[in-house]
Scaffold this motif. Structure first.
Motif, PDB file in Angstrom:
ATOM      1  N   ASP A 329       3.417  -6.919  -9.737  1.00  0.00           N
ATOM      2  CA  ASP A 329       2.983  -7.860  -8.707  1.00  0.00           C
ATOM      3  C   ASP A 329       1.470  -7.789  -8.581  1.00  0.00           C
ATOM      4  O   ASP A 329       0.881  -6.696  -8.620  1.00  0.00           O
ATOM      5  CB  ASP A 329       3.621  -7.531  -7.353  1.00  0.00           C
ATOM      6  CG  ASP A 329       5.105  -7.837  -7.330  1.00  0.00           C
ATOM      7  OD1 ASP A 329       5.478  -8.914  -7.813  1.00  0.00           O
ATOM      8  OD2 ASP A 329       5.873  -7.005  -6.817  1.00  0.00           O
ATOM      9  N   ASP A 349      -3.432   4.540  -7.283  1.00  0.00           N
ATOM     10  CA  ASP A 349      -2.352   5.521  -7.386  1.00  0.00           C
ATOM     11  C   ASP A 349      -1.708   5.332  -8.754  1.00  0.00           C
ATOM     12  O   ASP A 349      -0.865   4.449  -8.945  1.00  0.00           O
ATOM     13  CB  ASP A 349      -1.334   5.303  -6.259  1.00  0.00           C
ATOM     14  CG  ASP A 349      -0.239   6.352  -6.239  1.00  0.00           C
ATOM     15  OD1 ASP A 349      -0.035   7.015  -7.281  1.00  0.00           O
ATOM     16  OD2 ASP A 349       0.418   6.511  -5.195  1.00  0.00           O
ATOM     17  N   ARG A 352       2.198   5.507  -9.006  1.00  0.00           N
ATOM     18  CA  ARG A 352       2.951   4.314  -8.570  1.00  0.00           C
ATOM     19  C   ARG A 352       2.453   3.041  -9.248  1.00  0.00           C
ATOM     20  O   ARG A 352       3.000   1.966  -9.023  1.00  0.00           O
ATOM     21  CB  ARG A 352       2.840   4.158  -7.052  1.00  0.00           C
ATOM     22  CG  ARG A 352       3.392   5.338  -6.271  1.00  0.00           C
ATOM     23  CD  ARG A 352       3.041   5.237  -4.804  1.00  0.00           C
ATOM     24  NE  ARG A 352       3.592   4.046  -4.194  1.00  0.00           N
ATOM     25  CZ  ARG A 352       3.238   3.607  -2.974  1.00  0.00           C
ATOM     26  NH1 ARG A 352       2.316   4.239  -2.289  1.00  0.00           N
ATOM     27  NH2 ARG A 352       3.797   2.527  -2.466  1.00  0.00           N
ATOM     28  N   ALA A 354      -0.348   1.543  -8.641  1.00  0.00           N
ATOM     29  CA  ALA A 354      -0.882   0.686  -7.585  1.00  0.00           C
ATOM     30  C   ALA A 354      -2.402   0.739  -7.569  1.00  0.00           C
ATOM     31  O   ALA A 354      -3.013   1.784  -7.843  1.00  0.00           O
ATOM     32  CB  ALA A 354      -0.338   1.129  -6.233  1.00  0.00           C
ATOM     33  N   TYR A 355      -3.012  -0.400  -7.229  1.00  0.00           N
ATOM     34  CA  TYR A 355      -4.468  -0.501  -7.156  1.00  0.00           C
ATOM     35  C   TYR A 355      -4.806  -1.494  -6.058  1.00  0.00           C
ATOM     36  O   TYR A 355      -4.229  -2.581  -5.977  1.00  0.00           O
ATOM     37  CB  TYR A 355      -5.023  -0.984  -8.498  1.00  0.00           C
ATOM     38  CG  TYR A 355      -6.502  -1.311  -8.490  1.00  0.00           C
ATOM     39  CD1 TYR A 355      -7.455  -0.318  -8.672  1.00  0.00           C
ATOM     40  CD2 TYR A 355      -6.933  -2.628  -8.305  1.00  0.00           C
ATOM     41  CE1 TYR A 355      -8.811  -0.620  -8.671  1.00  0.00           C
ATOM     42  CE2 TYR A 355      -8.287  -2.940  -8.309  1.00  0.00           C
ATOM     43  CZ  TYR A 355      -9.218  -1.935  -8.490  1.00  0.00           C
ATOM     44  OH  TYR A 355     -10.556  -2.242  -8.480  1.00  0.00           O
ATOM     45  N   ARG A 356      -5.746  -1.096  -5.186  1.00  0.00           N
ATOM     46  CA  ARG A 356      -6.193  -1.985  -4.121  1.00  0.00           C
ATOM     47  C   ARG A 356      -7.706  -1.866  -3.990  1.00  0.00           C
ATOM     48  O   ARG A 356      -8.251  -0.764  -4.011  1.00  0.00           O
ATOM     49  CB  ARG A 356      -5.557  -1.611  -2.780  1.00  0.00           C
ATOM     50  CG  ARG A 356      -4.042  -1.686  -2.733  1.00  0.00           C
ATOM     51  CD  ARG A 356      -3.530  -1.206  -1.390  1.00  0.00           C
ATOM     52  NE  ARG A 356      -2.070  -1.263  -1.314  1.00  0.00           N
ATOM     53  CZ  ARG A 356      -1.379  -0.909  -0.235  1.00  0.00           C
ATOM     54  NH1 ARG A 356      -1.989  -0.479   0.851  1.00  0.00           N
ATOM     55  NH2 ARG A 356      -0.060  -1.001  -0.254  1.00  0.00           N
ATOM     56  N   LEU A 370      -5.106  -6.720  -5.263  1.00  0.00           N
ATOM     57  CA  LEU A 370      -4.036  -5.732  -5.152  1.00  0.00           C
ATOM     58  C   LEU A 370      -3.132  -5.867  -6.357  1.00  0.00           C
ATOM     59  O   LEU A 370      -2.740  -6.981  -6.732  1.00  0.00           O
ATOM     60  CB  LEU A 370      -3.202  -5.930  -3.878  1.00  0.00           C
ATOM     61  CG  LEU A 370      -3.903  -5.724  -2.532  1.00  0.00           C
ATOM     62  CD1 LEU A 370      -4.599  -6.998  -2.088  1.00  0.00           C
ATOM     63  CD2 LEU A 370      -2.878  -5.326  -1.465  1.00  0.00           C
ATOM     64  N   GLY A 372       0.454  -3.961  -8.137  1.00  0.00           N
ATOM     65  CA  GLY A 372       1.545  -3.012  -7.934  1.00  0.00           C
ATOM     66  C   GLY A 372       2.121  -3.109  -6.549  1.00  0.00           C
ATOM     67  O   GLY A 372       2.955  -3.973  -6.276  1.00  0.00           O
ATOM     68  N   ASP A 373       1.689  -2.281  -5.643  1.00  0.00           N
ATOM     69  CA  ASP A 373       2.195  -2.249  -4.279  1.00  0.00           C
ATOM     70  C   ASP A 373       1.442  -3.276  -3.439  1.00  0.00           C
ATOM     71  O   ASP A 373       0.249  -3.132  -3.172  1.00  0.00           O
ATOM     72  CB  ASP A 373       2.005  -0.842  -3.706  1.00  0.00           C
ATOM     73  CG  ASP A 373       2.546  -0.706  -2.288  1.00  0.00           C
ATOM     74  OD1 ASP A 373       3.073  -1.702  -1.759  1.00  0.00           O
ATOM     75  OD2 ASP A 373       2.437   0.394  -1.725  1.00  0.00           O
ATOM     76  N   LEU A 374       2.140  -4.335  -3.010  1.00  0.00           N
ATOM     77  CA  LEU A 374       1.504  -5.400  -2.226  1.00  0.00           C
ATOM     78  C   LEU A 374       1.810  -5.276  -0.742  1.00  0.00           C
ATOM     79  O   LEU A 374       1.751  -6.254  -0.002  1.00  0.00           O
ATOM     80  CB  LEU A 374       1.951  -6.779  -2.736  1.00  0.00           C
ATOM     81  CG  LEU A 374       1.651  -7.118  -4.196  1.00  0.00           C
ATOM     82  CD1 LEU A 374       1.950  -8.588  -4.468  1.00  0.00           C
ATOM     83  CD2 LEU A 374       0.211  -6.801  -4.559  1.00  0.00           C
ATOM     84  N   ASP A 403      -0.102  -2.254   6.713  1.00  0.00           N
ATOM     85  CA  ASP A 403       0.833  -3.225   6.114  1.00  0.00           C
ATOM     86  C   ASP A 403       1.006  -4.455   6.967  1.00  0.00           C
ATOM     87  O   ASP A 403       1.895  -5.276   6.720  1.00  0.00           O
ATOM     88  CB  ASP A 403       2.195  -2.571   5.845  1.00  0.00           C
ATOM     89  CG  ASP A 403       2.932  -2.180   7.123  1.00  0.00           C
ATOM     90  OD1 ASP A 403       2.363  -2.396   8.213  1.00  0.00           O
ATOM     91  OD2 ASP A 403       4.074  -1.670   7.029  1.00  0.00           O
TER      92      ASP A 403
END
Length: 406
Positions: A329, A349, A352, A354-356, A370, A372-374, A403
């Motif tokens: 995602d 991360d 996971r 994930a990148y933000r 963002l 991965g983790d959205l 969140d």
């Protein structure tokens, strides 16, 4: 015979894409002329059709009455008539141009007015179905263009078992939306799925062979003299607004058909929206702004006060996979590239995937990416779209981990 009064004449919409269909669903009695043979569909999901996840009927939009397979060829502004290629003539009180955009065909050696066999644009449902019919395990496919469409097409072709090479002229993938770090993660994701990615790679031409009178692509030639073997070549080099009708009718056209805050062109009886419309010098080329424009124009046509003041558009991309572990995602908004003096914070991360990252400029959220983790995307998008100064107590880290209540 007396002419019909303006109030008795229907709204005519030229174009049955997402913008035209959305408008027609909200304007009772509108007549929609659409060139494609299909019912209106969600263009955002074309890669899912190519990958075989969705059948064409699954991506169809709510039923809208459309004159399918009919092309508008001329607008008579003096008598308010639209002439179509099937010989029909439509009267209008208000005309809406929702003509969308065409894929850009790059000036490559070996690419003429007729595409060789094996060379495909990737813009319409017919394009996706033609590619779906041509791809098979082991076929060699080269995708030219590493933007949103090119990445989606490469991922879908790899999922079909093709040997995929993605050739991007720019420094990194999805340059309009991603910063270099996010683009590197996206590249790693594609390469893990077997896609060979080449950046800073300029394509010079196509090498084709001729059997009887039919040309077929065999390789993509690069500027450095190398060749990429290709049974299929996908052109994903961007889009260009379709403005031919408007130009021929004498409307004001720059890059797109110029419209004001009521989506009105230089002719007060003609409006434009979606990919073909240029509002305040901006061409959006995204589904979100097109749908927002359609909602505003529906109010305008109903005689209610409404104005379109632009869209702060969020780009989202989901690279789906039968294996959830291989899905990705992505969301991007605003300006992800910082300027001198901007504040930037990043969280990554690797475990996971994930990148933000967010960019804050003069106390306001300027943009972010963002992968991965959205989980934080809703809150970030609202903060950016509101364009209000950030509360003094809000830390940059809070922006990335909050969140938004979801």
């Amino acid at each position: 015979m007396r002419k019909k009064t303006e109030s008795a004449l229907p709204v005519v919409v030229i174009g049955a894409g997402m913008a035209g269909a959305r408008l027609a669903a909200r304007v009772p009695g509108a007549t929609v002329v659409g060139e494609e043979r299909h019912a209106p569909y969600n263009r955002v999901l074309l890669a899912d059709v190519l990958a075989g996840r969705y059948a064409p009927d699954v991506i169809a939009l709510p039923a809208t009455e459309v004159r399918r397979g009919v092309r508008a060829v001329r607008i008579d502004r003096a008598d308010r008539l639209v002439h179509c290629d099937d010989g029909s003539v439509l009267h209008y009180g208000r005309l809406v141009l929702a003509t969308g955009s065409n894929p850009v065909l790059p000036p490559l050696r070996g690419l003429g007015d007729t595409l060789p066999d094996g060379v495909h644009p990737f813009r319409t449902l017919d394009d996706a179905l033609a590619l779906r019919a041509a791809v098979r395990p082991g076929v060699r496919a080269v995708v030219i263009g590493g933007g949103l469409l090119g990445v989606s097409a490469a991922r879908a072709l790899a999922e079909c078992g093709a040997q995929v090479v993605l050739a991007q002229q720019g420094e990194h993938l999805m340059e309009r939306q991603l910063d270099p770090e996010a683009a590197a993660l996206l590249r790693t994701h594609l390469e893990a799925l077997g896609v060979e990615v080449h950046t800073e790679c300029r394509v010079r031409g196509l090498r084709c062979t001729t059997a009887t009178t039919t040309e077929s692509v065999r390789a993509v030639e690069l500027a450095d003299g190398c060749e990429l073997a290709a049974d299929l070549t996908v052109l994903a080099c961007g889009v260009r607004p379709r403005t031919g009708l408007a130009l021929a009718a004498g409307l004001d056209v720059r890059k797109g058909i110029v419209v004001d805050d009521e989506l009105r062109t230089s002719d007060p009886y003609i409006h434009a929206l979606g990919d073909c419309a240029e509002h305040r010098s901006t061409l959006y080329g995204l589904a979100g702004p097109a749908l927002e424009q359609a909602d505003v124009l529906a109010e305008v046509l109903a005689g209610r006060p409404a104005r379109y003041e632009g869209t702060r558009a969020l780009t989202r991309l989901t690279l789906r996979s039968p294996d959830p572990l291989h899905a990705l995602d992505l969301a991007a908004f605003g300006e992800a590239r910082p300027l001198p003096g901007d504040d930037v914070v990043r969280l990554a991360d690797a475990t996971r995937g994930a990148y933000r990252t967010v960019v804050v400029r003069e106390g306001r959220l300027a943009g972010g990416v963002l992968l991965g983790d959205l989980g934080a995307v809703s809150g970030l998008a609202r903060t950016w779209q509101d364009d209000e100064p950030l509360p003094p107590a809000m830390s940059l880290l809070h922006l990335l981990i909050d969140d938004g209540g979801h």
